[in-house]
Design a protein around this motif. Structure first.
Motif, PDB file in Angstrom:
ATOM      1  N   THR A  72       0.851  -1.181   0.000  1.00 15.56           N
ATOM      2  CA  THR A  72       0.000   0.000   0.000  1.00 15.56           C
ATOM      3  C   THR A  72       0.889   1.233   0.000  1.00 15.56           C
ATOM      4  N   CYS A  73       0.588   2.196  -0.854  1.00 10.96           N
ATOM      5  CA  CYS A  73       1.357   3.434  -0.926  1.00 10.96           C
ATOM      6  C   CYS A  73       1.247   4.167   0.407  1.00 10.96           C
ATOM      7  N   LEU A  74       2.376   4.566   0.959  1.00  9.65           N
ATOM      8  CA  LEU A  74       2.384   5.258   2.245  1.00  9.65           C
ATOM      9  C   LEU A  74       1.855   6.685   2.135  1.00  9.65           C
ATOM     10  N   ALA A  75       1.814   7.236   0.924  1.00  7.34           N
ATOM     11  CA  ALA A  75       1.348   8.609   0.750  1.00  7.34           C
ATOM     12  C   ALA A  75      -0.152   8.679   0.484  1.00  7.34           C
ATOM     13  N   CYS A  76      -0.627   7.911  -0.490  1.00  8.35           N
ATOM     14  CA  CYS A  76      -2.039   8.026  -0.887  1.00  8.35           C
ATOM     15  C   CYS A  76      -2.909   6.883  -0.375  1.00  8.35           C
ATOM     16  N   GLY A  77      -2.276   5.805   0.091  1.00  8.97           N
ATOM     17  CA  GLY A  77      -3.025   4.675   0.637  1.00  8.97           C
ATOM     18  C   GLY A  77      -3.588   3.721  -0.396  1.00  8.97           C
ATOM     19  N   LYS A  78      -3.290   3.947  -1.667  1.00  5.36           N
ATOM     20  CA  LYS A  78      -3.782   3.057  -2.725  1.00  5.36           C
ATOM     21  C   LYS A  78      -2.863   1.847  -2.849  1.00  5.36           C
ATOM     22  N   PRO A  79      -3.401   0.724  -3.346  1.00  2.00           N
ATOM     23  CA  PRO A  79      -2.554  -0.465  -3.549  1.00  2.00           C
ATOM     24  C   PRO A  79      -1.456  -0.189  -4.581  1.00  2.00           C
ATOM     25  N   LEU A  80      -0.273  -0.704  -4.293  1.00  2.00           N
ATOM     26  CA  LEU A  80       0.832  -0.595  -5.249  1.00  2.00           C
ATOM     27  C   LEU A  80       0.666  -1.670  -6.310  1.00  2.00           C
ATOM     28  N   PRO A  81       0.883  -1.336  -7.584  1.00  4.26           N
ATOM     29  CA  PRO A  81       0.779  -2.345  -8.641  1.00  4.26           C
ATOM     30  C   PRO A  81       1.778  -3.484  -8.417  1.00  4.26           C
ATOM     31  N   ALA A  82       1.331  -4.700  -8.677  1.00  5.27           N
ATOM     32  CA  ALA A  82       2.183  -5.885  -8.506  1.00  5.27           C
ATOM     33  C   ALA A  82       3.468  -5.761  -9.309  1.00  5.27           C
ATOM     34  N   GLU A  83       3.385  -5.171 -10.499  1.00  4.40           N
ATOM     35  CA  GLU A  83       4.581  -5.019 -11.341  1.00  4.40           C
ATOM     36  C   GLU A  83       5.616  -4.137 -10.654  1.00  4.40           C
ATOM     37  N   ARG A  84       5.156  -3.085  -9.993  1.00  8.82           N
ATOM     38  CA  ARG A  84       6.082  -2.189  -9.285  1.00  8.82           C
ATOM     39  C   ARG A  84       6.757  -2.927  -8.131  1.00  8.82           C
ATOM     40  N   LEU A  85       5.982  -3.728  -7.414  1.00  7.27           N
ATOM     41  CA  LEU A  85       6.540  -4.485  -6.290  1.00  7.27           C
ATOM     42  C   LEU A  85       7.498  -5.576  -6.759  1.00  7.27           C
ATOM     43  N   GLU A  86       7.289  -6.088  -7.959  1.00  5.92           N
ATOM     44  CA  GLU A  86       8.225  -7.083  -8.498  1.00  5.92           C
ATOM     45  C   GLU A  86       9.567  -6.437  -8.810  1.00  5.92           C
ATOM     46  N   ILE A  87       9.525  -5.213  -9.322  1.00  5.91           N
ATOM     47  CA  ILE A  87      10.754  -4.507  -9.687  1.00  5.91           C
ATOM     48  C   ILE A  87      11.451  -3.938  -8.454  1.00  5.91           C
ATOM     49  N   LEU A  88      10.676  -3.296  -7.587  1.00  2.00           N
ATOM     50  CA  LEU A  88      11.197  -2.683  -6.360  1.00  2.00           C
ATOM     51  C   LEU A  88      10.403  -3.210  -5.171  1.00  2.00           C
ATOM     52  N   PRO A  89      10.731  -4.379  -4.677  1.00  4.30           N
ATOM     53  CA  PRO A  89       9.918  -4.974  -3.616  1.00  4.30           C
ATOM     54  C   PRO A  89       9.901  -4.165  -2.326  1.00  4.30           C
ATOM     55  N   GLN A  98       5.636   8.972  -5.784  1.00  4.80           N
ATOM     56  CA  GLN A  98       7.106   9.034  -5.837  1.00  4.80           C
ATOM     57  C   GLN A  98       7.537  10.246  -6.646  1.00  4.80           C
ATOM     58  N   ARG A  99       6.872  10.490  -7.773  1.00  5.14           N
ATOM     59  CA  ARG A  99       7.214  11.652  -8.607  1.00  5.14           C
ATOM     60  C   ARG A  99       6.945  12.961  -7.862  1.00  5.14           C
ATOM     61  N   ARG A 100       5.840  13.003  -7.122  1.00  2.83           N
ATOM     62  CA  ARG A 100       5.510  14.228  -6.385  1.00  2.83           C
ATOM     63  C   ARG A 100       6.539  14.517  -5.294  1.00  2.83           C
ATOM     64  N   SER A 101       7.101  13.469  -4.695  1.00  6.02           N
ATOM     65  CA  SER A 101       8.049  13.681  -3.596  1.00  6.02           C
ATOM     66  C   SER A 101       9.461  13.974  -4.093  1.00  6.02           C
TER      67      SER A 101
END
Length: 102
Positions: A72-89, A98-101
């Motif tokens: 879960t995204c720590l900023a917006c609370g939405k689920p992180l895409p599985a593909e993103r978690l595969e690349i950056l667990p 991430q872009r906003r920060s």
């Protein structure tokens, strides 16, 4: 199939990816330490600092698995895409947050 089993499988995969990331970073740190003995270099020091930061993020990701907030995204609370978690667990944020920060 129960919800717990369905949820446990992705978490097992996440733990494996995190373990692999941690093992790789620890091996890289060891190699840097061995190289560093031969030469003091600001670039090597920067690489070591970056790897130590990633190791901290990996440990924090393990803690999020334990407390149930992993994926879960720590900023917006939405689920992180599985593909993103595969690349950056160990990622904490979705791409938009991430872009906003940055």
């Amino acid at each position: 199939m129960s919800l717990d089993v369905t949820r446990a499988e992705p978490l097992h995969d996440a733990r494996q990816r995190l373990e692999h990331s941690r093992t790789s970073r620890l091996a890289q740190l060891q190699a840097l330490d061995e190289t560093r003995q031969a030469t003091e270099d600001h670039l090597l020091a920067g690489q070591k600092t970056a790897m130590e930061r990633v190791l901290k993020e990996i440990e924090e990701a393990f803690a999020r698995i334990e407390d149930g907030t992993y994926g879960t995204c720590l900023a917006c609370g939405k689920p992180l895409p599985a593909e993103r978690l595969e690349i950056l667990p160990y990622t904490r944020y979705c791409v938009a947050c991430q872009r906003r920060s940055a």
